[in-house]
Design an enzyme around this catalytic site. Sequence first.
Site: not given
Length: 446
Positions: A241, A247, A392
């Site tokens: 990414q 994410c 995340h």
Amino acid sequence: MKLLFVAVIVAVLGLGCCDTPANCTYDDVQGTWKFYISKDVGDRTMDCSKMGSVGSIRKINLKYPDLATDEFGNEGFWTMVYNQGFEVVIAGRKFFAFSKYKGSLQNATSYCDQTMPGWSHDVVEHQWSCYYGEKLEKLAPKATHLIDESQMKSSVYKPNPDYIRQLNEASSTWKATIYAEYEGMHLIDLHRRNGGSRSRVSSPGRGLLKEETKMAAVNLPESWDWRNVDGVDFVSPVRNQGGCGSCYAFSSMAMNEARIRVMSNNTQMPVFSPQDIVDCCQYSQGCDGGFPYLVGGKYAEDFGLVDESCDPYVGEDRKCKSTSCSRRYATRYRYVGGYYGACNEQEMKLALQRGPLSVSFMVYDDFMHYKSGVYRHSGLTDKYNPFEITNHAVLLVGYGADEGTKYWIVKNSWGKGWGEEGYFRILRGADECAIESIAVETFPVL
Ligand SMILES: *[C@@H]1O[C@H](CO)[C@@H](O)[C@H](O)[C@H]1NC(C)=O
Ligand SMILES: *[C@@H]1O[C@H](CO)[C@@H](O)[C@H](O)[C@H]1NC(C)=O
Ligand SMILES: *[C@@H]1O[C@H](CO)[C@@H](O)[C@H](O)[C@H]1NC(C)=O
């Protein structure tokens, strides 16, 4: 330069960044609401960034954990989406809006008894309208304490071999390493890669283990890995990414990609475009974050996903351009367990049998140095590189146990050179870093 530009826009418009600064809870939101629905009716191209004139009002009661009822006595469903907003499905209509907030990055206020303008349509995607909600009971505005990013903006990552040594001494289940590619990166870019500045909440904890879940889970295999089911791999390749807080888009695309592979026995292997999400998805905040429930789930159902070749990844916020690329859809997206807060290990193992899941967890600075083994947070911090904790999103593909240490197998989006060929394993059964708190699944349409 770009960051500065974005910051200026945000300050002027007071609009979203870093997920949104809204920080609302079930306690704040449950109760009776009036939904003010726009007179205008259209299709999915409706612009709901502002509300037109109101055509009708619905009165809806939301009761913890997931029961919605309307003024006619119809019963439906609702869930919080983390601390950002809530979705209601009742009498054939869906409603989603972010909770109301005002202010800038470092100084925002949430108005949890109101929503921003949101999107309403029927469950078969017709009759789109905009709406906003107001709760009958008034709540005091809440200040959100967002992270001060100024230090991370001006600092550059410095390798800290001492820290790596401490980590390797402290942990018996995993190994840490120095990643050469971090050297010279701005902390802010690593921070965005780790999930970005979210208005964090603590884990809602694991949902109660229902008797039927327990019974069903008894018959599950001891271990599972979608990369190797009798020698067949159903997971799309690991991607990177970069320094964009996307994410959630990678996790969402990867879930849909893998589930299509599972459902089609690998006869269909699309790779979807996270850049389309960054550019075009109004249910998320571009390189400043978002949530798989709203992207791999809701956006895939409402707008569909395009192929990577339609909008190749560049890893920056850009203006959305309309395309004529074909779209793939998904449906019946849900939080594992049924609603946000109902997740637990057994529910995840069961849902995983249908295909990989989007999961999220708290990233501490030790995690960035993970090399191999079963990760658990060490509690040690890197004093050279002051990071903030982030949330995340990644992809859960399996589980197992190593000498009695139970783990999840998870696909990251930090490239193939990171961790165990782009994957990591993390302690299972203990809600380690909140990884058992917010799993999402979706069902692609073949
Ligand atoms: C934060 O915002 C509030 C209301 O918008 C304002 O009264 C206050 O002065 C602001 N504080 C800072 C530190 O900017
Ligand atoms: C969000 O609210 C919760 C409790 O309502 C609080 O503990 C937490 O610190 C808040 N988060 C931020 C970023 O302000
Ligand atoms: C799935 O694909 C594999 C490998 O091509 C094949 O051996 C197997 O028979 C297929 N399964 C089904 C149910 O078609």
